[in-house]
Design a protein around this motif. Structure first.
Motif, PDB file in Angstrom:
ATOM      1  N   THR A   1      -3.293  -9.057   5.520  1.00  0.00           N
ATOM      2  CA  THR A   1      -2.296  -9.019   4.300  1.00  0.00           C
ATOM      3  C   THR A   1      -3.466  -7.775   3.649  1.00  0.00           C
ATOM      4  O   THR A   1      -4.267  -8.464   3.636  1.00  0.00           O
ATOM      5  N   PHE A   2      -2.450  -7.505   3.220  1.00  0.00           N
ATOM      6  CA  PHE A   2      -2.970  -6.317   2.068  1.00  0.00           C
ATOM      7  C   PHE A   2      -3.307  -6.696   0.376  1.00  0.00           C
ATOM      8  O   PHE A   2      -2.029  -7.347   0.575  1.00  0.00           O
ATOM      9  N   GLY A   3      -4.193  -6.491  -0.107  1.00  0.00           N
ATOM     10  CA  GLY A   3      -3.647  -7.056  -1.499  1.00  0.00           C
ATOM     11  C   GLY A   3      -4.277  -5.935  -2.573  1.00  0.00           C
ATOM     12  O   GLY A   3      -5.303  -4.779  -2.488  1.00  0.00           O
ATOM     13  N   PHE A   4      -3.538  -5.921  -3.835  1.00  0.00           N
ATOM     14  CA  PHE A   4      -3.409  -5.282  -4.797  1.00  0.00           C
ATOM     15  C   PHE A   4      -3.824  -6.286  -6.019  1.00  0.00           C
ATOM     16  O   PHE A   4      -3.867  -7.145  -6.259  1.00  0.00           O
ATOM     17  N   ASN A   5      -5.550  -6.033  -6.501  1.00  0.00           N
ATOM     18  CA  ASN A   5      -5.886  -5.952  -7.549  1.00  0.00           C
ATOM     19  C   ASN A   5      -5.304  -5.888  -9.000  1.00  0.00           C
ATOM     20  O   ASN A   5      -6.219  -3.961  -8.682  1.00  0.00           O
ATOM     21  N   GLY A   6      -5.693  -5.969 -10.230  1.00  0.00           N
ATOM     22  CA  GLY A   6      -5.320  -4.675 -11.554  1.00  0.00           C
ATOM     23  C   GLY A   6      -5.439  -5.708 -12.860  1.00  0.00           C
ATOM     24  O   GLY A   6      -5.082  -6.944 -12.303  1.00  0.00           O
ATOM     25  N   HIS A   7      -5.690  -4.853 -13.847  1.00  0.00           N
ATOM     26  CA  HIS A   7      -5.079  -6.230 -14.891  1.00  0.00           C
ATOM     27  C   HIS A   7      -4.278  -5.656 -16.004  1.00  0.00           C
ATOM     28  O   HIS A   7      -4.281  -4.278 -16.325  1.00  0.00           O
ATOM     29  N   THR A   8      -3.752  -6.830 -17.054  1.00  0.00           N
ATOM     30  CA  THR A   8      -2.532  -5.554 -17.450  1.00  0.00           C
ATOM     31  C   THR A   8      -3.139  -6.000 -19.097  1.00  0.00           C
ATOM     32  O   THR A   8      -2.471  -5.653 -20.187  1.00  0.00           O
ATOM     33  N   ASP A   9      -4.560  -6.437 -19.057  1.00  0.00           N
ATOM     34  CA  ASP A   9      -4.734  -6.763 -21.250  1.00  0.00           C
ATOM     35  C   ASP A   9      -5.584  -5.352 -21.207  1.00  0.00           C
ATOM     36  O   ASP A   9      -5.779  -4.780 -20.044  1.00  0.00           O
ATOM     37  N   VAL A  10      -5.796  -4.796 -22.565  1.00  0.00           N
ATOM     38  CA  VAL A  10      -6.047  -3.609 -22.758  1.00  0.00           C
ATOM     39  C   VAL A  10      -7.311  -4.334 -24.250  1.00  0.00           C
ATOM     40  O   VAL A  10      -7.269  -5.144 -24.102  1.00  0.00           O
TER      41      VAL A  10
ATOM     42  N   PRO B   1       7.232  -4.565   6.123  1.00  0.00           N
ATOM     43  CA  PRO B   1       5.464  -4.932   7.047  1.00  0.00           C
ATOM     44  C   PRO B   1       5.661  -6.156   8.365  1.00  0.00           C
ATOM     45  O   PRO B   1       6.276  -6.835   7.766  1.00  0.00           O
ATOM     46  N   ASP B   2       5.003  -4.995   9.009  1.00  0.00           N
ATOM     47  CA  ASP B   2       4.701  -6.595   9.919  1.00  0.00           C
ATOM     48  C   ASP B   2       3.447  -7.252   9.463  1.00  0.00           C
ATOM     49  O   ASP B   2       1.957  -6.975  10.054  1.00  0.00           O
ATOM     50  N   GLY B   3       3.491  -8.317   8.555  1.00  0.00           N
ATOM     51  CA  GLY B   3       1.875  -8.818   7.558  1.00  0.00           C
ATOM     52  C   GLY B   3       2.605  -9.200   6.465  1.00  0.00           C
ATOM     53  O   GLY B   3       3.765  -9.203   6.431  1.00  0.00           O
ATOM     54  N   ALA B   4       1.621  -9.496   5.725  1.00  0.00           N
ATOM     55  CA  ALA B   4       1.970  -9.801   4.671  1.00  0.00           C
ATOM     56  C   ALA B   4       1.441  -9.002   2.922  1.00  0.00           C
ATOM     57  O   ALA B   4       0.376  -8.174   3.791  1.00  0.00           O
ATOM     58  N   LEU B   5       1.929  -8.817   2.099  1.00  0.00           N
ATOM     59  CA  LEU B   5       1.305  -8.234   0.778  1.00  0.00           C
ATOM     60  C   LEU B   5       1.081  -9.402  -0.113  1.00  0.00           C
ATOM     61  O   LEU B   5       2.075  -9.624  -0.662  1.00  0.00           O
ATOM     62  N   ILE B   6       0.200  -9.151  -0.616  1.00  0.00           N
ATOM     63  CA  ILE B   6      -0.864  -9.985  -2.579  1.00  0.00           C
ATOM     64  C   ILE B   6      -1.051  -9.099  -3.176  1.00  0.00           C
ATOM     65  O   ILE B   6      -1.434  -8.061  -2.547  1.00  0.00           O
ATOM     66  N   LEU B   7      -0.681  -9.289  -4.660  1.00  0.00           N
ATOM     67  CA  LEU B   7      -0.646  -8.507  -5.700  1.00  0.00           C
ATOM     68  C   LEU B   7      -1.458  -9.766  -6.142  1.00  0.00           C
ATOM     69  O   LEU B   7      -1.119 -10.702  -7.049  1.00  0.00           O
ATOM     70  N   THR B   8      -2.218  -9.937  -7.299  1.00  0.00           N
ATOM     71  CA  THR B   8      -3.489 -10.569  -8.038  1.00  0.00           C
ATOM     72  C   THR B   8      -3.565  -9.833  -9.371  1.00  0.00           C
ATOM     73  O   THR B   8      -4.473  -8.352  -9.234  1.00  0.00           O
TER      74      THR B   8
ATOM     75  N   GLU C   1      -5.138 -18.760   0.699  1.00  0.00           N
ATOM     76  CA  GLU C   1      -3.995 -17.633   0.887  1.00  0.00           C
ATOM     77  C   GLU C   1      -5.262 -16.886   0.969  1.00  0.00           C
ATOM     78  O   GLU C   1      -6.120 -17.150   0.438  1.00  0.00           O
ATOM     79  N   ALA C   2      -4.909 -15.815   1.204  1.00  0.00           N
ATOM     80  CA  ALA C   2      -5.875 -14.843   2.082  1.00  0.00           C
ATOM     81  C   ALA C   2      -5.728 -12.948   2.071  1.00  0.00           C
ATOM     82  O   ALA C   2      -4.736 -12.995   2.728  1.00  0.00           O
ATOM     83  N   MET C   3      -6.193 -12.047   1.234  1.00  0.00           N
ATOM     84  CA  MET C   3      -6.198 -11.244   1.971  1.00  0.00           C
ATOM     85  C   MET C   3      -7.185 -10.443   2.742  1.00  0.00           C
ATOM     86  O   MET C   3      -7.928 -10.502   2.623  1.00  0.00           O
ATOM     87  N   SER C   4      -6.628 -10.114   3.054  1.00  0.00           N
ATOM     88  CA  SER C   4      -7.605  -8.542   4.250  1.00  0.00           C
ATOM     89  C   SER C   4      -8.345  -7.426   4.029  1.00  0.00           C
ATOM     90  O   SER C   4      -9.574  -7.376   4.934  1.00  0.00           O
ATOM     91  N   VAL C   5      -7.684  -7.736   3.003  1.00  0.00           N
ATOM     92  CA  VAL C   5      -7.997  -6.029   2.221  1.00  0.00           C
ATOM     93  C   VAL C   5      -7.900  -5.819   1.237  1.00  0.00           C
ATOM     94  O   VAL C   5      -6.804  -6.885   0.942  1.00  0.00           O
ATOM     95  N   CYS C   6      -8.292  -5.320   0.369  1.00  0.00           N
ATOM     96  CA  CYS C   6      -7.922  -5.381  -1.344  1.00  0.00           C
ATOM     97  C   CYS C   6      -8.637  -4.220  -2.538  1.00  0.00           C
ATOM     98  O   CYS C   6      -9.148  -3.299  -1.642  1.00  0.00           O
ATOM     99  N   LEU C   7      -7.108  -4.195  -2.329  1.00  0.00           N
ATOM    100  CA  LEU C   7      -7.401  -2.246  -3.268  1.00  0.00           C
ATOM    101  C   LEU C   7      -7.519  -2.601  -4.766  1.00  0.00           C
ATOM    102  O   LEU C   7      -6.348  -3.351  -5.773  1.00  0.00           O
TER     103      LEU C   7
END
Length: 389
Positions: A72-81, A132-139, A164-170
């Motif tokens: 499970t690949f994860g992305f993390n980011g924010h929209t607040d400014v 993908p053979d797997g999952a994709l999570i965005l937080t 819920e779990a991410m294997s790695v996160c960018l």
């Protein structure tokens, strides 16, 4: 998620998506419509989207694929400014999302609506093209620029409670000083602020022997702290730093020795220390000054985050390889800079950071080259392709 609901859709333009996000006035803690815009787009692409708001802080969780997938690949980011500051100083509408002179202008263009748009666009195109053979999570949080108590932390707490779990996160924060692909972050220094309250005995400045001057004691303590290096750096980190940021007494009389004064230091520390070991060190120094002067010190400590490192390995090489493939340059593996939400993600899974050039973030006329946004999407797309290959 049991199945994908979407049919293939047209590629998502990250520049247009960034402009639409900039037009959402999401100054912390306001959501401004940004997370709803992303939830609608991701939902159409087959992502399960859940708002994970806590204590009024807006957050979005989105997953494509099966919960508990092996990869499970994860992305993390924010929209607040951050606030725009002096609006009259801007040459473009800070919430206009205007494209001019090869740049996209507006608050959050660099930090970090372009990063969010780039990884959302890459994720949508990827799952709708070759799932993908797997999952994709965005937080995605609305509380990175604020207190950061109910943002990514709330998302991770919610994920843990639901398996819920991410294997790695960018994390898509800006990481490059001057040019795209120049640098990625594999760790961050810890950060802590310590407030010292020095308590002495008030007296007449003509009879200092009858008083205990807290200013003399605090200045002596701060000189000791600032004069002694904390360390000389470690394998992946520069030397830790201690900065005196304020001394406040509020004494308006020139002939009165005050009874109390307050001073503050900020420490950015590497992996040779923990916040606890530094607290012990500061307490020991304060006790030595107390023994010499009779002035006592109370300490109030606020830890923003501990230092951490994702050691160079498979995940770091994968991200660096994708950056090199799309920019032609090998990124420097850095631990420099301030704190980011990676400091929370690192307790969940291995995490690295890569994003845009951060030169104009938080500045008047914040802007980003349009082509950099497209290049960032291409890098994120390559990372996904290589990870699930």
């Amino acid at each position: 998620m049991t199945d994908t609901r979407s049919a293939p859709i047209s590629p998502v333009d990250p520049v247009d998506l960034t402009a639409r996000l900039i037009r959402c006035p999401s100054v912390t803690p306001e959501e401004g419509g940004a997370l709803q815009l992303l939830a609608d787009l991701l939902g159409e692409a087959g992502f399960d989207c859940v708002r994970v708001d806590r204590n009024g802080t807006p957050n979005l969780f989105a997953r494509w694929g099966r919960k508990g997938a092996n990869r499970t690949f994860g992305f993390n980011g924010h929209t607040d400014v951050v606030p725009v500051g002096d609006r009259a100083a801007w040459t473009r509408d800070p919430f206009g999302g205007e494209i001019s002179e090869g740049f996209l202008w507006g608050r959050g263009a660099t930090d970090m609506k372009s990063g969010v748009a780039a990884f959302v666009a890459a994720a949508v195109d990827f799952v709708c093209g070759t799932p993908p053979d797997g999952a994709l999570i965005l937080t995605i949080t609305g509380d990175e620029e604020g207190p950061s108590k109910d943002g990514t932390v709330a998302l991770l707490d919610w994920m843990k409670s639901r398996g819920e779990a991410m294997s790695v996160c960018l994390v898509g924060e800006p990481t490059c000083p001057d040019r795209m692909g120049e640098m990625m972050k594999i760790g961050r220094r810890g950060s802590m602020t310590v407030t010292f309250t020095a308590q002495g005995v008030q007296g007449h400045s003509a009879y200092p022997h009858r008083a205990k001057n807290p200013l003399h004691a605090l200045v002596r303590l701060f000189d000791r702290l600032a004069s002694a290096p904390l360390d000389e750096g470690t394998e992946h980190f520069d030397a830790s730093t201690l900065a005196i940021t304020t001394i406040d007494t509020g004494n308006t009389a020139s002939n009165v020795i005050p009874a109390r004064t307050v001073g503050r230091v900020n420490i950015r520390f590497n992996d040779a220390h923990s916040s606890r070991s530094l607290m012990d060190r500061l307490r020991a120094e304060a006790d030595r000054v107390t023994a010499d002067t009779g002035v006592t010190f109370a300490m109030e400590v606020d830890v923003s985050g501990e230092s951490f490192l994702t050691p160079p390995g498979e995940f770091v090489r994968l991200v660096a390889g994708a950056v090199k493939a799309k920019t032609g340059g090998e990124p420097v593996l850095s631990t420099s800079g301030g704190t980011s939400d990676a400091r929370f993600v690192k307790d969940h899974c291995p995490v690295v950071e890569f994003g845009l050039v951060g030169r104009t973030m938080h500045a008047v006329d914040e802007r980003v080259p349009v082509e950099d946004i497209r290049q960032l999407k291409a890098i994120y797309s390559r990372i996904l392709h290589d990870y699930f290959a």
